[in-house]
Design an enzyme around this catalytic site. Structure first.
Site, PDB file in Angstrom:
ATOM      1  N   ALA A  67       0.859  -1.186   0.000  1.00  0.00           N
ATOM      2  CA  ALA A  67       0.000   0.000   0.000  1.00  0.00           C
ATOM      3  C   ALA A  67       0.892   1.231   0.000  1.00  0.00           C
ATOM      4  O   ALA A  67       2.048   1.185   0.451  1.00  0.00           O
ATOM      5  CB  ALA A  67      -0.882  -0.022   1.242  1.00  0.00           C
ATOM      6  N   GLY A 110       0.779  -5.152   0.988  1.00  0.00           N
ATOM      7  CA  GLY A 110      -0.446  -5.286   0.203  1.00  0.00           C
ATOM      8  C   GLY A 110      -0.208  -5.925  -1.157  1.00  0.00           C
ATOM      9  O   GLY A 110      -1.132  -6.499  -1.736  1.00  0.00           O
ATOM     10  N   GLU A 113      -0.349  -9.506  -0.445  1.00  0.00           N
ATOM     11  CA  GLU A 113      -1.758  -9.832  -0.129  1.00  0.00           C
ATOM     12  C   GLU A 113      -2.617  -9.836  -1.382  1.00  0.00           C
ATOM     13  O   GLU A 113      -3.514 -10.668  -1.529  1.00  0.00           O
ATOM     14  CB  GLU A 113      -2.294  -8.826   0.903  1.00  0.00           C
ATOM     15  CG  GLU A 113      -1.647  -9.013   2.269  1.00  0.00           C
ATOM     16  CD  GLU A 113      -1.960  -7.891   3.234  1.00  0.00           C
ATOM     17  OE1 GLU A 113      -1.885  -6.705   2.833  1.00  0.00           O
ATOM     18  OE2 GLU A 113      -2.284  -8.174   4.398  1.00  0.00           O
ATOM     19  N   GLU A 133       5.145  -4.948   7.117  1.00  0.00           N
ATOM     20  CA  GLU A 133       4.389  -3.923   7.840  1.00  0.00           C
ATOM     21  C   GLU A 133       4.931  -3.666   9.240  1.00  0.00           C
ATOM     22  O   GLU A 133       4.809  -2.571   9.780  1.00  0.00           O
ATOM     23  CB  GLU A 133       2.908  -4.327   7.937  1.00  0.00           C
ATOM     24  CG  GLU A 133       2.132  -4.226   6.642  1.00  0.00           C
ATOM     25  CD  GLU A 133       2.199  -5.483   5.784  1.00  0.00           C
ATOM     26  OE1 GLU A 133       3.094  -6.325   6.009  1.00  0.00           O
ATOM     27  OE2 GLU A 133       1.351  -5.629   4.888  1.00  0.00           O
TER      28      GLU A 133
END
Ligand code: DAK
Length: 259
Positions: A67, A110, A113, A133
């Site tokens: 992200a 992300g 993911e 993260e």
């Protein structure tokens, strides 16, 4: 065709639709606009009768480095809770057709993911998977703690998410995270070939099968077997079941109607 700012749409072979993440200067970091566009493009391809299978890819250097941290820096709890495109963008459940991730380079946070949200992953030998993260003082929010743990097991998942251990493509293959690892020159073509194989089959049987496999993640064995049975019975009501079996008996290739 809709004009997109952060993605490209490609149709490299009959039946195959590609969503290419296209923020190379930011290693395809997933900002809100990009996530909105990915969602819109997947829905459009899903509704397109000429498409049987989709691919999400990036470029050779990065599938996606996660992200967009610069965007998240200014995001509050309430923003995230009330209207985050990041949140809605990480729900591929409404998409019926199979999605393949073609991953090269960084698939972090992300990005990892998003690859795991797909139904299969074809990786280049340079792919790197990780959930860093923890270095930002947060934790995975796009399904990493659940999907990665189911894919590679608790011990390794803990190491990856607690210490930012990254997996090479070969490790990802060994631990069951990806379907195959190929040379960087051919990972995209390999994904297209796999997608063509899926797109060339009965789309109704593909959908029934995909839904039944996904049920295995959410149901007890008994519930999953019941679900499989229902989908199996349902297949016996399709024209494609009649055609598939007739074609076998007549020693010819089936002509699917997707009904
Ligand atoms: N966000 C924003 N910009 C990024 C970025 C990112 N994640 N990753 C890289 N960039 C930008 C860099 O800032 C740099 O921009 P400029 O400085 O040139 O303007 C450019 O991309 C090139 O990056 P580097 O110069 O750093 O390139 P290197 O080759 O040296 O390093 C790297 C590559 C991938 C190791 C490094 O960029 C890196 O560590 N990036 C951050 C990786 C990371 O921490 N990812 C996790 C982010 S958190 C949720 C769903 C999902 C998520 C959360 C919630 N919900 C559904 C609720 C996901 C969260 C995350 O992914």
């Amino acid at each position: 065709m809709t004009a997109y700012e952060f993605i490209l749409i490609e149709k490299p072979a009959p039946g195959v639709g590609v969503v290419r993440l296209n923020r190379p200067q930011a290693l395809n970091a997933l900002n809100a606009g990009l996530m909105r566009e990915v969602g819109a493009a997947l829905r459009t391809l899903d509704a397109d009768d000429s498409i049987g299978c989709m691919i999400i890819t990036g470029n050779d250097k990065a599938f996606a480095a996660g992200a967009d941290i610069k965007e998240m820096f200014g995001t509050t709890y309430v923003d995230m809770f009330m209207k985050s495109s990041l949140v809605s963008g990480f729900d591929f459940a409404p998409i019926g057709k199979p999605i393949i991730a073609a991953v090269s380079g960084f698939a972090l946070g992300g990005g990892c993911e998003m690859a795991m949200l797909c139904d299969m992953i074809v990786a280049s030998e340079t792919a790197v998977f990780g959930q860093p993260e923890i270095n930002l003082g947060i934790l995975p929010g796009g399904g990493g703690t659940q999907r990665l743990t189911r894919a590679v097991g608790k011990a390794l998942a803990m190491e990856i998410m607690l210490t930012d251990r990254r997996l090479t493509a070969d490790e990802a293959l060994r631990y069951g995270l990806v379907n195959r690892v190929v040379a960087i020159e051919s990972y995209f073509d390999e994904a297209v070939a796999l997608a063509q194989k899926v797109a060339g089959l009965s789309q109704v049987a593909i959908r029934l099968t995909k839904d039944a496999i996904n049920k295995a993640y959410e149901a007890t064995l008994h519930e999953g077997l019941e679900f499989e049975k229902r989908n199996f019975y349902l297949a016996f009501g399709t024209e494609d079941k009649a055609e598939g079996m007739q074609a076998f008996i007549e020693k010819r290739k089936a002509q699917w109607k997707h009904r």
